[in-house]
Design an enzyme around this catalytic site. Structure first.
Site, mmCIF file in Angstrom:
data_model
loop_
_atom_site.group_PDB
_atom_site.id
_atom_site.type_symbol
_atom_site.label_atom_id
_atom_site.label_comp_id
_atom_site.label_asym_id
_atom_site.label_seq_id
_atom_site.Cartn_x
_atom_site.Cartn_y
_atom_site.Cartn_z
ATOM 1 N N HIS A 129 35.919 47.150 33.950
ATOM 2 C CA HIS A 129 37.344 46.845 34.167
ATOM 3 C C HIS A 129 37.710 45.735 33.182
ATOM 4 O O HIS A 129 36.865 44.896 32.835
ATOM 5 C CB HIS A 129 37.499 46.364 35.609
ATOM 6 C CG HIS A 129 38.897 46.134 36.080
ATOM 7 N ND1 HIS A 129 39.621 45.023 35.719
ATOM 8 C CD2 HIS A 129 39.696 46.839 36.917
ATOM 9 C CE1 HIS A 129 40.810 45.076 36.307
ATOM 10 N NE2 HIS A 129 40.884 46.165 37.037
ATOM 11 N N CYS A 374 42.938 49.980 34.196
ATOM 12 C CA CYS A 374 42.448 48.742 33.569
ATOM 13 C C CYS A 374 41.071 48.946 32.943
ATOM 14 O O CYS A 374 40.212 48.050 32.997
ATOM 15 C CB CYS A 374 42.413 47.581 34.561
ATOM 16 S SG CYS A 374 44.031 47.075 35.105
HETATM 17 C C1 PLP Z 1 35.821 46.854 39.105
HETATM 18 C C2 PLP Z 1 37.005 45.937 39.180
HETATM 19 N N1 PLP Z 1 36.899 44.698 38.676
HETATM 20 C C3 PLP Z 1 37.920 43.833 38.722
HETATM 21 C C4 PLP Z 1 39.127 44.162 39.293
HETATM 22 C C5 PLP Z 1 40.233 43.149 39.306
HETATM 23 O O1 PLP Z 1 40.556 42.758 40.609
HETATM 24 P P1 PLP Z 1 41.675 41.636 40.843
HETATM 25 O O2 PLP Z 1 42.930 42.186 40.232
HETATM 26 O O3 PLP Z 1 41.766 41.503 42.320
HETATM 27 O O4 PLP Z 1 41.206 40.401 40.175
HETATM 28 C C6 PLP Z 1 39.289 45.444 39.826
HETATM 29 C C7 PLP Z 1 40.598 45.857 40.382
HETATM 30 O O5 PLP Z 1 40.999 46.984 40.289
HETATM 31 C C8 PLP Z 1 38.196 46.342 39.776
HETATM 32 O O6 PLP Z 1 38.298 47.572 40.284
#
Ligand code: PLP
Length: 416
Positions: A129, A374
């Site tokens: 991500h 993302c």
């Molecule tokens: C694997 C992963 N990492 C990080 C995030 C980021 O999460 P946040 O927006 O709550 O920081 C997400 C959110 O979709 C995710 O799925």
């Protein structure tokens, strides 16, 4: 640790009883929510806990002596202990942040800036991500370190021989990896990655955003140096994330944000820092949100714990993979089998744009996510511009998967 052990005892999820606890399911439209991977719906227990704390016991924390301040301190500190125990960590190693994104930025800006320099290497994977990619990319650009990528194979898995090859060079300072991919559903062998990385004196950051809501996680047993996750995907509120840091590393980490609450002594021209996790919680923390997230941890325990959740979600994922395979022209990315896979399916639909698909599904109240989730570099690596993602939760039923499949067939008919 005892909480985690208790939660791994076999238990069956009573899906009807679980569904009765979500207010959104009382809406008349018959919403089919298959977007928990983006953010989970909130059960009544979480909403009630925040409402009660916010109305009856609220005050700022760590700075008052009056009745409400004392109650708020107890609630916030208790919430941290509950949150830590939920994933086999300790309160002394658990930093409350705004999100997992902030947690990873904290590690990159603090530990990273102090330990990564020119000639060093940071290893991440193609499936990350953006939250676990951009902070490392920017750290490397700032410091002159090299960012290296572990590639995915045709089924969306990592090849640990490639990791060994990178580690053998002796320059890797950090390996950062998703526990469960938010696009592929791949569940990475984190304990093994930690073992190999530690043998090469590299630290490991795990992004547990998708794993903690879906499976029993024991941070201590995994051995990761840094483990981050986010509250809103675990049926908790937005605005709160969690970072577990191994205690011996905390002392060598400079502050991330500076200001109130993270200091020892402040003078006109210099400041000394608080020790331990306190150093990393500048300003008023998300107090009501911490109470809500602790309630979410307790709620997951009350429905059978993470072991029951994963057993249910693996059944749903297996059913979804089978039903989606019936649709011509639809290709699911990631591992083909449900066992050991995260509770989500992302797919490409020949000739149909994911946004058009999501639009048709929305007309039938089937909520999915379309785009790159993302993870733009991952889609580039797969050679697919975008995907549609259906993601599952403790309240998902096979009837809802059938509704998804019917709506997908309708999209196919409309755009044929
Ligand atoms: C694997 C992963 N990492 C990080 C995030 C980021 O999460 P946040 O927006 O709550 O920081 C997400 C959110 O979709 C995710 O799925």
């Amino acid at each position: 640790m005892t909480d985690v052990a208790a939660s791994t005892a076999p238990a069956t999820l009573d899906v009807a009883a679980v569904r009765a606890q979500f207010p959104y399911l009382e809406r008349p439209e018959g919403i089919v929510y298959l977007d928990s991977g983006a953010s989970a719906q909130k059960p009544r227990a979480v909403l009630d806990a925040m409402h009660e704390f916010g109305g009856l016991h609220y005050a700022n924390v760590h700075r008052g002596v009056h009745r409400l301040a004392v109650e708020a301190d107890a609630a916030y500190d208790g919430a941290r202990a509950t949150i830590a125990a939920f994933v086999g960590s300790t309160a002394r190693e658990t930093i409350i942040t705004k999100s997992v994104t902030e947690a990873i930025n904290l590690v990159a800006a603090s530990w990273g800036a102090a330990n990564v320099g020119e000639g060093d290497e940071v290893v991440i994977t193609q499936m990350e991500h953006h939250a676990n990619l951009v902070p490392w990319q920017q750290l490397c650009l700032r410091t002159g370190a090299t960012l290296r990528y572990l590639e995915i194979d045709a089924e969306g898995r990592l090849d640990l021989d490639q990791l060994d090859g990178f580690l053998a060079g002796g320059r890797v300072k950090l390996v950062a990896v998703a526990h469960v991919s938010n696009v592929l559903g791949t569940r990475n062998p984190v304990a093994e990655i930690v073992r190999r990385s530690h043998a090469a004196r590299a630290r490991v950051m795990v992004d547990g955003a998708q794993a903690v809501p879906q499976e029993p996680v024991d941070v201590a047993a995994l051995g990761a140096d840094f483990y981050g996750w986010t509250g809103h995907k675990l049926y908790g509120p937005t605005g709160i994330g969690v970072l577990h840091v191994r205690r011996d590393l905390l002392a060598e980490m400079p502050p991330f944000l500076t200001g109130g609450d993270m200091i020892n002594v402040v003078d006109f021209h210099e400041t000394t820092w608080a020790t331990g996790i306190q150093r990393f919680e500048a300003g008023t923390p998300p107090i009501v949100e911490a109470v809500g997230l602790a309630a979410a941890c307790d709620w997951v325990g009350s429905i059978g714990g993470p072991a029951a959740v994963i057993a249910h979600e693996e059944r749903i994922t297996a059913y979804a993979l089978g039903r989606l395979a019936e649709i011509d022209g639809l290709t699911v990315v990631g591992p083909p089998e449900a066992a050991g896979r995260g509770a989500l399916t992302s797919f490409a639909f020949e000739g149909l744009h994911p946004h058009d698909v999501a639009e048709i599904l929305a007309r039938r109240e089937v909520c999915v996510r379309a785009g790159q989730h993302c993870a733009e570099p991952l889609h580039r690596a797969m050679g697919i511009p975008a995907t549609t993602r259906a993601s599952f939760a403790a309240h998902t039923t096979t009837d809802e998967i059938d509704a998804l499949v019917d709506a997908l067939r309708e999209a196919q008919r409309i755009f044929a």
